[in-house]
Scaffold this active site. Structure first.
Site, short mmCIF file in Angstrom:
data_model
loop_
_atom_site.label_atom_id
_atom_site.label_comp_id
_atom_site.label_asym_id
_atom_site.label_seq_id
_atom_site.Cartn_x
_atom_site.Cartn_y
_atom_site.Cartn_z
N ASP A 1 0.31 3.80 2.90
CA ASP A 1 0.83 3.34 4.19
C ASP A 1 2.35 3.43 4.24
OD1 ASP A 1 -1.63 2.83 5.28
OD2 ASP A 1 -1.64 0.70 4.78
N ASP B 1 0.85 -1.19 0.00
CA ASP B 1 0.00 0.00 0.00
C ASP B 1 0.89 1.24 0.00
OD1 ASP B 1 -1.50 2.31 1.27
OD2 ASP B 1 -3.12 0.85 1.13
#
Length: 209
Positions: free
Chosen positions: A203, A200
């Site tokens: 993130d 991700d």
């Protein structure tokens, strides 16, 4: 592939490999994305129109090229798209910035808008939409639809990684929008993540889970 430009510059590919490493620190990942953003910006703007203007060097007057027309707009899709922004603004500091706030519904994977802010004359400018990952392309499609609703005609899309599924979706929805990417990966998994990918991006940029 029609409408898709893979930026295969050795420095882009090298930095992408470093970013894929799961052990790369948040600081390192963020710095590399900044650097790749600068390199991708160089590629996506290489055909900007020029005009000749008269200047005076320390030695003489001359005609010299300058970028013509209104300043371009960089439009990051929040939040991960902002990881590209600083590097690109280093290269084109006079660019305007539009912010497109979208999040992916975890159940449907559809894009949900929560924020949109763009220059009032955005329709008269080239707009470069930024999002590191072109996975399902739901966010990219929604962002471009939002810009077209403001009568924007000249739109380009820049990402770090693309999945074939995302490319197909974006090209079908907006065949007039060219995609620039550093790599086209294998496929999407059952959760809509790019494989092999890099996880991700949001993130990893911000150190969240």
């Amino acid at each position: 592939m029609e409408g898709v430009i893979v930026v295969d510059h050795p420095l882009v590919q090298h930095k992408l490999t470093l970013m894929r490493d799961k052990n790369r620190s948040t600081k390192g990942f963020r710095q590399l994305l900044n650097e790749i953003g600068r390199l991708l910006c160089y590629e996506v703007t290489r055909d900007l129109p020029l005009e000749m203007v008269e200047i005076e060097t320390p030695l003489t007057k001359m005609q010299a090229p300058r970028v013509a027309g209104k300043k371009l707009v960089l439009a990051p899709i929040l939040r991960a798209g902002e990881g590209f922004l600083e590097g690109m603004l280093d290269l084109v500091p006079s660019a305007r910035v539009a912010h497109i706030g979208l999040y992916r519904d975890p159940e449907t994977l559809k894009a949900v808008e929560y924020y949109f802010k763009a220059p009032p004359d955005v329709a008269e400018r080239l707009v470069i939409v930024l999002d590191p990952m072109l996975a399902t392309a739901n966010s990219a499609v929604a962002a471009i639809e939002r810009l077209k609703a403001r009568d924007v005609k000249d739109i380009r899309f820049v990402c770090l990684l693309a999945a074939p599924e995302g490319i197909k979706h974006l090209r079908e929805a907006h065949p007039d929008v060219t995609i620039w990417t550093a790599a086209i990966d294998s496929h999407l998994n059952d959760h809509g993540y790019i494989v092999p990918g890099l996880g991700d991006a949001g993130d990893r940029i911000y150190g969240t889970k």
